[in-house]
Design a protein around this motif. Structure first.
Motif, PDB file in Angstrom:
ATOM      1  N   GLY A 131       1.804   4.294  -1.891  1.00 18.87           N
ATOM      2  CA  GLY A 131       2.189   5.536  -1.237  1.00 18.87           C
ATOM      3  C   GLY A 131       2.269   5.398   0.272  1.00 18.87           C
ATOM      4  N   GLY A 132       2.548   4.217   0.754  1.00 23.49           N
ATOM      5  CA  GLY A 132       2.658   4.018   2.192  1.00 23.49           C
ATOM      6  C   GLY A 132       1.325   3.815   2.877  1.00 23.49           C
ATOM      7  N   VAL A 133       0.200   3.783   2.138  1.00 25.91           N
ATOM      8  CA  VAL A 133      -1.127   3.608   2.699  1.00 25.91           C
ATOM      9  C   VAL A 133      -1.722   2.316   2.157  1.00 25.91           C
ATOM     10  CG1 VAL A 133      -3.436   4.599   2.950  1.00 25.91           C
ATOM     11  CG2 VAL A 133      -1.425   6.092   2.852  1.00 25.91           C
ATOM     12  N   GLU A 134      -2.285   1.498   3.032  1.00 30.18           N
ATOM     13  CA  GLU A 134      -2.886   0.260   2.569  1.00 30.18           C
ATOM     14  C   GLU A 134      -4.193   0.557   1.833  1.00 30.18           C
ATOM     15  OE1 GLU A 134      -3.393  -2.407   5.764  1.00 30.18           O
ATOM     16  OE2 GLU A 134      -1.255  -2.848   5.988  1.00 30.18           O
ATOM     17  N   TYR A 135      -4.375  -0.143   0.741  1.00 28.55           N
ATOM     18  CA  TYR A 135      -5.568   0.045  -0.080  1.00 28.55           C
ATOM     19  C   TYR A 135      -6.238  -1.290  -0.319  1.00 28.55           C
ATOM     20  CZ  TYR A 135      -4.769   4.925  -1.362  1.00 28.55           C
ATOM     21  OH  TYR A 135      -4.632   6.285  -1.326  1.00 28.55           O
ATOM     22  N   ILE A 136      -7.560  -1.197  -0.518  1.00 34.53           N
ATOM     23  CA  ILE A 136      -8.344  -2.347  -0.973  1.00 34.53           C
ATOM     24  C   ILE A 136      -8.654  -2.104  -2.450  1.00 34.53           C
ATOM     25  CG2 ILE A 136     -10.493  -3.618  -0.702  1.00 34.53           C
ATOM     26  CD1 ILE A 136     -10.557  -2.655   2.200  1.00 34.53           C
ATOM     27  N   ALA A 137      -8.124  -2.981  -3.304  1.00 34.10           N
ATOM     28  CA  ALA A 137      -8.258  -2.803  -4.757  1.00 34.10           C
ATOM     29  C   ALA A 137      -9.306  -3.757  -5.305  1.00 34.10           C
ATOM     30  CB  ALA A 137      -6.922  -3.036  -5.453  1.00 34.10           C
ATOM     31  N   VAL A 138     -10.246  -3.197  -6.109  1.00 35.04           N
ATOM     32  CA  VAL A 138     -11.307  -3.985  -6.733  1.00 35.04           C
ATOM     33  C   VAL A 138     -11.274  -3.693  -8.240  1.00 35.04           C
ATOM     34  CG1 VAL A 138     -13.781  -4.409  -6.864  1.00 35.04           C
ATOM     35  CG2 VAL A 138     -12.730  -3.892  -4.660  1.00 35.04           C
TER      36      VAL A 138
END
Length: 492
Positions: A131-138
């Motif tokens: 969605g245009g936002v950087e995420y940290i995925a775990v």
């Protein structure tokens, strides 16, 4: 020196700050990212353990949605729980909001969840754009004993990490600027204190170069090199002052002591005239002429000695009045020689000069011109004031905005080499008329420079001869009246 020292302090401080703050900023950024990832991993393991119990108890549909929503609200991220086949068990948001460009279809094919479903012992951590936002995925596996039941994926917006890192960088920059400002204030004070002995040396050197007295510089301040330099300067200045004083005293005393015997010698020669045979009168006249020449030489040396001893104070001098007065004084002598003396030019107004200097300059120049001028020739004194352009822009070109005084004769003139040497003491041009001392032009140059002006010898425009041009600065920003032509002639 103060500026250079201050720039050195600031440059060194800035280098130290860069070497400290840049690594510190990167270390903090990496540590903050690792802290968020570790927190997300712990949260993923907690949700995984809860999901394992719920699935084993058959309450996955009732317990997992609330747990996922509560966890997502607490961490400000998103929670996704799937079974072993990739079917959705619970999510804190719509599934479409979880998809990125590389994630579509069954969640079992998503990179993080795919590794967790295989029961990978380490969580799959990656940064994606959702969605245009950087995420940290775990992602973490859901297991019950050795049985794999599904997977949990938690995504946390990295903007929290970014904001914290940016805040730290801002604090580091502001702290660095504050340190630079403090170093600038302290460094300026230290530089001023360090450079004080050098400034005192500079002031003393400037005063000595301007003809002032030799001022002793304190040698108790500053580093050893500066103290040694100050001691050397004091010795040099004292020796120079002693040498100049000895030179001035010798020239003045010798010139003064020679005047009386020369006058007595001339008187004795004149008294011998009645006792000398007619055929020897020529030698007597030559001796009297040489005596007069020695007397003029002594007068020139005495004038130079007085110029060295007196303080150079420039005062406004009415150049037009002085030229007119010297014209009246010299006119009879020019008439006796059959030479025409002309005074012409524009109204020049007052100029800055040492008192009495302009009169001596004109006397020497007119004396030289009369000595070399043939009968029925013309010697002109021409005054030229600054043009309107020069008065408007007095700083350009060199020598502009100055009043020019030209003394032009119609004599034999000088070659370029002779004009270069004409201002040397005791130098006389080959074939010059007898009676000169070689000090006149040297004295004229000294007086002109002491008055803040300059002098040049040039060939006359026409008919041969020499043009002696003296340039002097106008006295103040006085209003120059309309041009008024001066023309005074002394004809035989």
């Amino acid at each position: 020196m103060t500026r250079r020292l201050l720039l050195s302090y600031l440059a060194l401080t800035a280098l130290v700050l860069l070497c400290l703050e840049i690594p510190l900023g990167f270390v903090y950024s990496r540590g903050e990212l690792e802290r968020v990832i570790n927190a997300a991993q712990d949260e993923a393991e907690s949700v995984s353990a809860f999901a394992s119990l719920s699935i084993d108890a058959g309450r996955a549909a009732q317990d997992l949605p609330d747990r996922a929503a509560h966890c997502a609200e607490r961490i400000g991220g998103r929670v996704l729980i799937v079974d072993q086949s990739g079917d959705l068990l619970a999510t804190s948001h719509e599934l479409s909001a979880e998809l990125s460009g590389a994630e579509s279809g069954n969640p079992a094919s998503w990179p993080g969840i795919e590794a967790a479903l295989r029961g990978t012992a380490t969580a799959d951590v990656r940064t994606s754009t959702i969605g245009g936002v950087e995420y940290i995925a775990v992602a973490a596996p859901v297991t019950h004993g050795a049985e794999r039941l599904g997977a949990v994926r938690i995504t946390v917006p990295s903007r929290m990490v970014t904001e914290r890192v940016q805040h730290v960088w801002l604090l580091l920059i502001l702290g660095g600027l504050a340190v630079l400002a403090a170093v600038a204030v302290i460094g300026f004070a230290i530089a001023r204190w360090t450079g004080r002995p050098i400034r005192e040396l500079e002031r003393a050197t400037q005063e000595l170069a301007d003809g002032g007295p030799a001022t002793t510089v304190a040698i108790t301040n500053g580093p050893p090199e500066v103290r040694s330099l100050a001691a050397t300067f004091n010795r040099t200045a004292a020796r120079l002052e002693h040498l100049l004083a000895s030179q001035r005293a010798f020239a003045g005393e010798a010139s003064h002591q020679l005047k009386t015997p020369l006058a007595a010698l001339r008187l004795r020669l004149e008294n011998l005239e009645s006792d000398i045979a007619l055929h020897a009168r020529g030698n007597l006249d030559a001796a009297v002429t040489e005596t007069d020449r020695l007397a003029r030489m002594v007068e020139g040396l005495l004038a130079m000695a007085r110029l060295d001893e007196s303080a150079v104070v420039r005062e406004p001098v009415d150049l037009d009045l002085v030229c007119a007065e010297r014209h009246r004084a010299w006119a009879p002598m020019f008439e006796q020689r059959g030479v025409r003396l002309v005074l012409l030019g524009d109204y020049s107004g007052p100029v800055l000069a040492v008192p009495g200097a302009v009169e001596q300059i004109l006397d020497n120049l007119l004396s030289n011109a009369l000595r070399v001028s043939p009968p029925h020739s013309t010697v002109s004194m021409d005054l030229r004031r600054p043009t309107a352009h020069e008065r408007r822009f007095p700083h350009r070109p060199l020598g502009a905005a100055r009043v020019e005084l030209h003394v032009t004769d119609e004599g034999p003139g000088m070659t370029e080499e002779q004009r270069r040497r004409a201002f040397d003491r005791f130098w006389r041009a080959p074939g010059a008329p007898k009676g000169g001392t070689g000090l006149g032009l040297a004295l004229v140059q000294r007086l002109t420079h002491a008055s803040g002006g300059d002098i040049a010898l040039r060939p006359a425009a026409a008919g041969g001869g020499l043009d002696a041009m003296v340039r002097l600065a106008p006295a103040g920003a006085t209003t120059v009246p309309p041009a008024r032509r001066l023309e005074t002639t002394a004809a035989p």
